[in-house]
Design a protein around this motif. Structure first.
Motif, short mmCIF file in Angstrom:
data_model
loop_
_atom_site.label_atom_id
_atom_site.label_comp_id
_atom_site.label_asym_id
_atom_site.label_seq_id
_atom_site.Cartn_x
_atom_site.Cartn_y
_atom_site.Cartn_z
N ARG A 151 0.84 -1.21 0.00
CA ARG A 151 0.00 0.00 0.00
C ARG A 151 0.87 1.25 0.00
N GLU A 152 1.91 1.22 0.81
CA GLU A 152 2.73 2.42 1.00
C GLU A 152 3.65 2.71 -0.17
N PRO A 196 1.45 -2.50 15.12
CA PRO A 196 1.39 -1.59 13.97
C PRO A 196 1.95 -2.30 12.73
N SER A 197 1.36 -2.02 11.58
CA SER A 197 1.65 -2.84 10.40
C SER A 197 2.90 -2.45 9.62
N SER A 198 3.58 -1.37 10.02
CA SER A 198 4.86 -1.04 9.38
C SER A 198 5.67 -0.13 10.30
N GLN A 199 6.96 -0.07 10.04
CA GLN A 199 7.82 0.83 10.81
C GLN A 199 7.46 2.30 10.61
N PRO A 200 7.22 2.77 9.37
CA PRO A 200 6.81 4.17 9.22
C PRO A 200 5.54 4.49 10.00
N LEU A 201 4.59 3.57 9.98
CA LEU A 201 3.34 3.78 10.72
C LEU A 201 3.61 3.81 12.22
N ASP A 213 6.77 8.71 7.13
CA ASP A 213 8.22 8.91 7.17
C ASP A 213 8.86 7.60 6.73
N ASP A 214 9.41 7.58 5.52
CA ASP A 214 9.96 6.34 4.97
C ASP A 214 11.47 6.20 5.18
N HIS A 260 2.51 9.58 0.45
CA HIS A 260 3.50 8.52 0.34
C HIS A 260 4.46 8.75 -0.83
N GLY A 261 4.50 10.00 -1.31
CA GLY A 261 5.48 10.38 -2.34
C GLY A 261 5.18 9.84 -3.71
#
Length: 760
Positions: free
Chosen positions: A142-143, A399-404, A505-506, A274-275
């Motif tokens: 998604r990201e 949480p489903s990702s590090q950025p999240l 923040d990626d 998400h750029g």
């Protein structure tokens, strides 16, 4: 709440839905004459499929995807299959995530060995590698990858990015291998069902509530089976894209083929954040679009829901459950116990009722469905200044990702959750499939995850261990936690809280994710751990086959979790024979020994040995065959195992549900119908015959089924294939096979996809 149309309907200007029965109204409203065939081309689905189809007809699609994704219990087998088939590099972006065997907690070094193999494959073949704990597969997609007008294929069944304008499909590894080899995904043009949304969700109602309501309405009647769900209508605008993602990912549990949504400015903002604003395009149906069915939902009528064990379609409003607690719990417990014959199992739902209230022992918010930003922010808001207590009830949040995760920390949500007693963990899919947070024996868990199939949470009924899971939205799970573990709908805590805007923040991705697409290093070495094994050799299909019935399951549905268990078995997904030892282990523990025995007989037959010396029963079978058909040449009859299930394959895309049968000597499945297209495709890609039969099976476990001239039958219409059931007597039975492509027939004749590709 949820209304299903009988027959098709026309959507006008993306707003007004008119039943096909009222077709005459369209001309008066639009001034145009309506052509159904033209209006069918007005769906978003049509435009996407047409853009990705390379065949000369839209009726028989040959699809090329824009990108693919696999996780660490599927990518090793896929890469091994593709290598054996002649692949030299990844021809499209292929993302390898490590979100299933992330913990490296079972099986010695083998989980991390798979991760190291994945990184080495990304380097060698030009892939994208996402290290453990960075993101669950679908959140990463998604990201970073999903965008409007794209099509993505994944080896996880919950590959769904429709809310981002991407038509995504979850399939077994064989279909991904075909894409890696430059081949296509071949399907008949599917029917399209509109999900027509109006109204706005009430405070306290989350995406899982909407999803469970839909699944409850359409699963049992097959309303959307193998069809595309197209989300349309003014209600879409009432939900953020992050919220929509939570509804969309659960469409898998309806057994639909895929999903797609209208896109709007909120979709654009999500992609921009998400750029990837360049990945946005407005997707809407044409002025007049025809749908083969309609699911009509007034979002304002949806209440907090619960899907009781043991399926997401076992749906109730939480208020309804609490009002009829003893009756519903009694019937659910009765249904659970009917599936197990093990007298050592002690499980009760009735004992969870204390003073008229339902007490649960565990709450989980995790994965691609539960671990989204909006869900966790709202859960943290409910739990602010509340607490989970210090008794049996526990709450874990992933949480489903590090950025999240990073933004949840910045927003203070993580502190609120921790202060309430919740445990916060890194991105991981384990609670979804039984490799994390398995509840205690006789415990009842509520989860915002994707499935609640039997034993999917990790219990082992064969060892006398059983627990059960219900699916709920993160908001109601948080409300239950705030109420001391007493089942509570989130509407009891709802207020006018508005979720703050998400800031992506990626930086963690830029530092840790290996970006190798279009930069293959063919001289780089693959790194193999000792558990990573090649697929065992399979032989081509013979002219005649003799099948021993090694399992007969008469449950209304048999899930892929029952065909090959999830959980700790995932450690062996890179070892075909090692994993095969677990086949049907939690549903029919005697299956493996039966299948291995007949597989050994077939090996001895091919080696020219006397197969009757150690198998008196088989000699009796051949005697009966010769009494009916005359002298039979043993060399012309391939011997293998077969399973019968009423409706196999609901759930996961994992190809191992089929390949494990095959490496044990399986030659076929027989069923009334296949629960999903993806499981049937797995059966075919692993060289097994996908038989069906209309009559209830008269054969039993231990009987044999003789099917002469099977290769010739594959060349015909396959509508009636003569077979002979051999028990005490020989009975003629009729089997059939539904439509197969020319390539699929060649795969089965070759013995498996690997053989087919080698033959080319």
């Amino acid at each position: 709440m949820v209304n299903l149309y009988e027959g098709g309907a026309y959507l006008l200007n993306g707003i007004k839905m008119i039943s096909e029965r009222d077709k005459t109204k369209i001309q008066s409203l639009t001034g145009k004459t309506v052509s159904k065939e033209k209006a069918k081309k007005g769906t978003i689905t049509y435009s996407l499929l047409q853009a990705h189809n390379i065949s000369d007809t839209i009726d028989k699609l040959k699809i090329k995807f824009d990108a693919m994704a696999s996780h660490d219990i599927t990518f090793v087998g896929i890469i091994q299959t593709a290598r054996a088939s002649g692949m030299e590099k990844f021809p499209l972006p292929y993302i390898l995530t490590n979100c299933h065997n992330s913990l490296c907690a079972v099986g010695g070094t083998i989980n991390e060995d798979d991760h190291v193999f994945g990184l080495s494959a990304a380097k060698k073949y030009g892939g994208i590698y996402v290290p453990p704990h960075m993101a669950v597969i679908h959140q990463y997609m998604r990201e970073t990858m999903a965008g409007c007008g794209k099509m993505i294929l994944g080896s996880d069944s919950h590959t769904r990015y429709g809310a981002l304008g991407t038509m995504a499909m979850g399939e077994g590894g064989g279909e991904l291998v075909k894409q890696l080899l430059g081949d296509t995904y071949d399907i008949t043009y599917p029917e399209v069902v509109a999900v027509y949304l109006t109204g706005k969700p009430n405070p306290g109602v989350g995406p899982q509530d909407i999803a469970i309501a839909i699944i409850g309405a359409v699963f049992k009647n097959g309303y959307v089976k193998n069809k595309i769900m197209e989300f349309v209508g003014p209600g879409i605008a009432s939900m953020t894209t992050d919220y929509r993602n939570g509804v969309d990912v659960m469409t898998t549990e309806t057994t639909c083929l895929s999903s797609i949504w209208c896109t709007d400015n909120d979709t654009k903002q999500f992609l921009a954040k998400h750029g990837r604003v360049s990945d946005y395009q407005e997707l809407t149906p044409s002025e007049i679009a025809y749908y083969d069915g309609v699911i009509e939902i007034d979002l304002s009528t949806i209440k907090p829901m619960i899907a009781m064990p043991m399926h997401p379609s076992n749906a109730f409003e939480i208020d309804e459950l609490n009002a009829n607690l003893e009756d519903i719990m009694y019937e659910t417990e009765k249904s659970i116990k009917s599936r197990f014959s093990n007298s050592d199992i002690h499980f009760s739902l009735m004992d969870k009722i204390i003073k008229g209230k339902l007490h649960v022992q565990q709450g989980i918010i995790a994965g691609c469905a539960g671990g989204c930003y909006t869900n966790i922010m709202e859960a943290a808001h409910i739990l602010e200044n509340a607490n989970c207590g210090n008794d049996v009830f526990t709450l874990d949040v992933y949480p489903s990702s590090q950025p999240l995760f990073m933004d949840l920390v910045k927003k203070g949500a993580i502190s609120k959750l921790m202060a309430s007693g919740a445990i916060v963990k890194t991105a991981f899919c384990g609670p979804c499939f039984g490799a994390g947070d398995t509840p205690a024996n006789n415990a009842f868990s509520i989860r915002h995850t994707t499935r609640n199939f039997p034993n999917r949470e990790g219990s082992k009924p064969g060892s006398g261990q059983f627990s059960a899971v219900a699916l709920m939205d993160a908001r109601s799970i948080a409300a239950t936690a705030a109420n001391g573990g007493i089942l509570t709908a989130a509407t009891a805590y709802a207020d006018e809280y508005s979720v703050p805007e998400y800031d992506f923040d990626d930086s963690s991705y830029k530092i840790r994710v290996y970006q190798g697409f279009d930069n293959a290093k063919p001289h780089s070495e693959l790194i193999y751990g000792p558990n990573i094994k090649d697929w065992p050799e399979q032989i081509a299909l013979s002219d005649n086959i003799l099948l021993k019935v090694c399992s007969k399951i008469m449950d209304s549905v048999t899930t892929t979790d029952e065909l090959i268990p999830s959980g700790e078995t995932s450690s062996y997904r890179s070892n075909p024979l090692g994993l095969a030892e677990f086949t049907l282990s939690r549903r029919d523990p005697d299956y493996v020994s039966k299948a291995k025995k007949i597989g050994l007989v077939e090996k001895e037959r091919r080696d020219g040995k006397n197969i009757f010396a150690a198998d008196v029963e088989l000699k009796r079978i051949y005697t009966k065959l010769e009494e009916k058909f005359g002298t039979i040449d043993i060399a012309s009859i391939e011997i293998g195992s077969v399973i019968y299930c009423v409706k196999p394959g609901d759930g996961s895309a994992r190809e191992q549900a089929a390949s494990c049968q095959r490496v044990l000597g399986g030659l076929a499945n027989i069923c009334e119908e296949y629960a999903t297209k993806r499981y049937r495709s797995n059966v075919i890609n692993w060289g097994m015959l996908p038989f069906q039969m209309k009559e209830s099976p008269s054969f039993e476990v231990g009987d044999y089924i003789y099917i002469p001239h099977i290769r010739k039958a594959l060349n015909g219409d396959m509508k009636s294939i003569k077979a002979y059931s051999i028990g005490d007597t020989i009975k003629e039975i009729s089997l059939y096979i539904t439509e197969m492509t020319a390539e699929e027939k060649k795969i089965v004749k070759a013995g498996c996809l690997i053989n087919y590709n080698r033959n080319r």
